[in-house]
Scaffold this active site. Sequence first.
Site, PDB file in Angstrom:
ATOM      1  N   ASP A  69       2.348  -4.397   3.484  1.00  0.00           N
ATOM      2  CA  ASP A  69       3.579  -4.029   2.770  1.00  0.00           C
ATOM      3  C   ASP A  69       3.373  -3.931   1.263  1.00  0.00           C
ATOM      4  OD1 ASP A  69       4.777  -4.239   5.282  1.00  0.00           O
ATOM      5  OD2 ASP A  69       5.176  -6.361   4.981  1.00  0.00           O
ATOM      6  N   GLY A  76       4.784  -0.790   9.369  1.00  0.00           N
ATOM      7  CA  GLY A  76       5.939   0.012   8.959  1.00  0.00           C
ATOM      8  C   GLY A  76       5.717   0.433   7.533  1.00  0.00           C
ATOM      9  N   HIS A  77       5.624   1.735   7.316  1.00  0.00           N
ATOM     10  CA  HIS A  77       5.444   2.247   5.957  1.00  0.00           C
ATOM     11  C   HIS A  77       6.757   2.887   5.521  1.00  0.00           C
ATOM     12  CE1 HIS A  77       1.065   2.092   5.792  1.00  0.00           C
ATOM     13  NE2 HIS A  77       0.951   2.808   6.870  1.00  0.00           N
ATOM     14  N   THR A 102       4.924  -9.383  15.230  1.00  0.00           N
ATOM     15  CA  THR A 102       6.010  -8.405  15.073  1.00  0.00           C
ATOM     16  C   THR A 102       6.703  -8.110  16.404  1.00  0.00           C
ATOM     17  OG1 THR A 102       4.438  -6.609  15.387  1.00  0.00           O
ATOM     18  CG2 THR A 102       4.885  -7.272  13.102  1.00  0.00           C
TER      19      THR A 102
HETATM   20  P1  GTP Z   1       2.353  -1.734   5.951  1.00  0.00           P
HETATM   21  O1  GTP Z   1       1.441  -0.796   6.615  1.00  0.00           O
HETATM   22  O2  GTP Z   1       3.417  -2.264   6.866  1.00  0.00           O
HETATM   23  O3  GTP Z   1       1.625  -2.863   5.318  1.00  0.00           O
HETATM   24  O4  GTP Z   1       3.293  -0.947   4.840  1.00  0.00           O
HETATM   25  P2  GTP Z   1       3.256  -0.420   3.347  1.00  0.00           P
HETATM   26  O5  GTP Z   1       2.096  -0.954   2.593  1.00  0.00           O
HETATM   27  O6  GTP Z   1       3.376   1.065   3.370  1.00  0.00           O
HETATM   28  O7  GTP Z   1       4.556  -1.027   2.646  1.00  0.00           O
HETATM   29  P3  GTP Z   1       6.093  -1.003   3.080  1.00  0.00           P
HETATM   30  O8  GTP Z   1       6.574   0.407   3.016  1.00  0.00           O
HETATM   31  O9  GTP Z   1       6.296  -1.740   4.332  1.00  0.00           O
HETATM   32  O10 GTP Z   1       6.737  -1.903   1.919  1.00  0.00           O
HETATM   33  C1  GTP Z   1       6.654  -1.598   0.573  1.00  0.00           C
HETATM   34  C2  GTP Z   1       8.072  -1.513  -0.031  1.00  0.00           C
HETATM   35  O11 GTP Z   1       8.001  -1.429  -1.436  1.00  0.00           O
HETATM   36  C3  GTP Z   1       8.823  -0.273   0.409  1.00  0.00           C
HETATM   37  O12 GTP Z   1      10.183  -0.575   0.556  1.00  0.00           O
HETATM   38  C4  GTP Z   1       8.597   0.710  -0.749  1.00  0.00           C
HETATM   39  O13 GTP Z   1       9.625   1.663  -0.862  1.00  0.00           O
HETATM   40  C5  GTP Z   1       8.601  -0.236  -1.921  1.00  0.00           C
HETATM   41  N1  GTP Z   1       7.787   0.160  -3.073  1.00  0.00           N
HETATM   42  C6  GTP Z   1       6.586   0.814  -3.110  1.00  0.00           C
HETATM   43  N2  GTP Z   1       6.142   0.904  -4.390  1.00  0.00           N
HETATM   44  C7  GTP Z   1       7.075   0.296  -5.166  1.00  0.00           C
HETATM   45  C8  GTP Z   1       7.186   0.059  -6.583  1.00  0.00           C
HETATM   46  O14 GTP Z   1       6.325   0.396  -7.378  1.00  0.00           O
HETATM   47  N3  GTP Z   1       8.307  -0.600  -7.014  1.00  0.00           N
HETATM   48  C9  GTP Z   1       9.295  -1.011  -6.172  1.00  0.00           C
HETATM   49  N4  GTP Z   1      10.339  -1.632  -6.676  1.00  0.00           N
HETATM   50  N5  GTP Z   1       9.207  -0.828  -4.836  1.00  0.00           N
HETATM   51  C10 GTP Z   1       8.121  -0.174  -4.344  1.00  0.00           C
HETATM   52  P1  IMP Z   2       1.079  -8.780  15.092  1.00  0.00           P
HETATM   53  O1  IMP Z   2       0.166  -7.834  14.401  1.00  0.00           O
HETATM   54  O2  IMP Z   2       2.382  -8.160  15.521  1.00  0.00           O
HETATM   55  O3  IMP Z   2       0.378  -9.523  16.220  1.00  0.00           O
HETATM   56  O4  IMP Z   2       1.493  -9.925  14.064  1.00  0.00           O
HETATM   57  C1  IMP Z   2       0.551 -10.859  13.556  1.00  0.00           C
HETATM   58  C2  IMP Z   2       0.852 -11.168  12.088  1.00  0.00           C
HETATM   59  O5  IMP Z   2       0.606 -10.008  11.294  1.00  0.00           O
HETATM   60  C3  IMP Z   2       2.302 -11.570  11.798  1.00  0.00           C
HETATM   61  O6  IMP Z   2       2.298 -12.498  10.744  1.00  0.00           O
HETATM   62  C4  IMP Z   2       2.936 -10.263  11.315  1.00  0.00           C
HETATM   63  O7  IMP Z   2       4.050 -10.504  10.504  1.00  0.00           O
HETATM   64  C5  IMP Z   2       1.780  -9.652  10.545  1.00  0.00           C
HETATM   65  N1  IMP Z   2       1.827  -8.177  10.455  1.00  0.00           N
HETATM   66  C6  IMP Z   2       1.386  -7.284  11.379  1.00  0.00           C
HETATM   67  N2  IMP Z   2       1.556  -6.016  10.938  1.00  0.00           N
HETATM   68  C7  IMP Z   2       2.091  -6.116   9.700  1.00  0.00           C
HETATM   69  C8  IMP Z   2       2.462  -5.138   8.706  1.00  0.00           C
HETATM   70  O8  IMP Z   2       2.334  -3.933   8.868  1.00  0.00           O
HETATM   71  N3  IMP Z   2       2.977  -5.637   7.549  1.00  0.00           N
HETATM   72  C9  IMP Z   2       3.102  -6.969   7.322  1.00  0.00           C
HETATM   73  N4  IMP Z   2       2.765  -7.909   8.212  1.00  0.00           N
HETATM   74  C10 IMP Z   2       2.258  -7.490   9.389  1.00  0.00           C
HETATM   75 MG    MG Z   3       5.091  -2.377   5.923  1.00  0.00          MG
END
Ligand code: GTP
Ligand code: IMP
Ligand code: MG
Length: 343
Positions: free
Chosen positions: A19, A48-49, A130
């Site tokens: 995240d 979740g992106h 998750t």
């Molecule tokens: P995973 O693959 O689940 O680890 O996801 P991810 O790395 O793509 O990140 P995710 O989208 O789950 O969470 C990042 C959050 O931060 C989102 O809600 C983005 O919209 C937000 N975000 C990204 N860059 C910035 C930033 O520079 N400032 C702020 N305030 N929010 C940001």
């Molecule tokens: P699992 O991958 O669903 O088995 O979860 C194992 C651990 O990884 C838990 O702590 C989850 O919250 C974490 N996790 C898995 N995928 C993500 C991700 O995309 N973002 C943040 N945490 C994650």
């Molecule tokens: Mg995420």
Amino acid sequence: MVGGVVMSATVVVGGFWGDEGKGKIISHIAHADKPKIIVRGGVGPNAGHTVEFEGKKYGVRMLPSGFVYREARLLIGAGVLVNPEVFLNEVRTLKAENRARLDFRCAIIEERHIDADRSSEHLSGKIGSTGTGCGPANADRVMRTAKLARDVVELQPFLTDVPLDVNTAIDEGEFVLIEGTQGFALSLYYGTYPYVTSKDTSASQMAADVGVGPTKIDEVVVVFKTFPTRVGAGPFPTEMSQEEAENLGIIEYGTVTGRRRRIGYWDGELARYSAMVNGATQVALTGIDKLDRECYGVREWSRLTKKAKEFIERVEDDTNVPVTLISTGPSLEQIIDLRDEKL
Ligand code: GTP
Ligand code: IMP
Ligand code: MG
């Protein structure tokens, strides 16, 4: 360079507990560098992106988060677990029928995996998984009892040989963007075991997931956020209290589970180790606006505050890697891109 053709592949991975904003960074690189292919590695639909683009907010769990760049093919590597329902739904919602494909060897998440994940006191209770079935499905894959994408009727129109597609594009001099999910400290090998996900999450794993050898990767971008977050249980050395986080105005919820994310201060030691194992050539830093509100939406280095600039210098000292991308808000255009100056 091979035979006069410039080959180019970049891997983007998370440096902390996921995240970090990889979706945002990947979308920016895609719009700037126009990849022929964006290909996803990583565990599966536990990710979740979030991408905010043209005033709309999108969340993806199976397709590459670079989908907002419409010219690229969107592939899912063989290492990734696929939930057919989630995949088909995203393809339909994003109208990506002509460009979304998955490797015929992706292992399949079935209902029984989701049930096992959610009802397991160990996974769902202790680890805080998750609940998307990823752990049990990877266990079946290791036991060689998992079904593969080639066995699922509904997926037939979308099957391809991802390594062949990706390596052909690279060899023809096209740019390929390899997208990681989760984060370094969730790695099954290098993370805070047993509070980790069901696979390695480092850059080498992402390359293996999509079938690209290490000699073909030229850039590894590790994404860090100014205030690391963690969802689920497990150690978090720099964690702050919920009250402190609220005072700083930082509240985040998980894209997949809706759980409140735990929030911490910058962890230089983890950042350094993560940059090392990932072989980082660049660092992307998100959430600089969370460090200093005045930086929200800023698009030029010169307009960043002293506090922000000093923080970025500290990140470079900690990781020993140049910070080339600085995100100043969630939306795609809120970014400072220093790659031309620093590389
Ligand atoms: P995973 O693959 O689940 O680890 O996801 P991810 O790395 O793509 O990140 P995710 O989208 O789950 O969470 C990042 C959050 O931060 C989102 O809600 C983005 O919209 C937000 N975000 C990204 N860059 C910035 C930033 O520079 N400032 C702020 N305030 N929010 C940001
Ligand atoms: P699992 O991958 O669903 O088995 O979860 C194992 C651990 O990884 C838990 O702590 C989850 O919250 C974490 N996790 C898995 N995928 C993500 C991700 O995309 N973002 C943040 N945490 C994650
Ligand atoms: Mg995420």
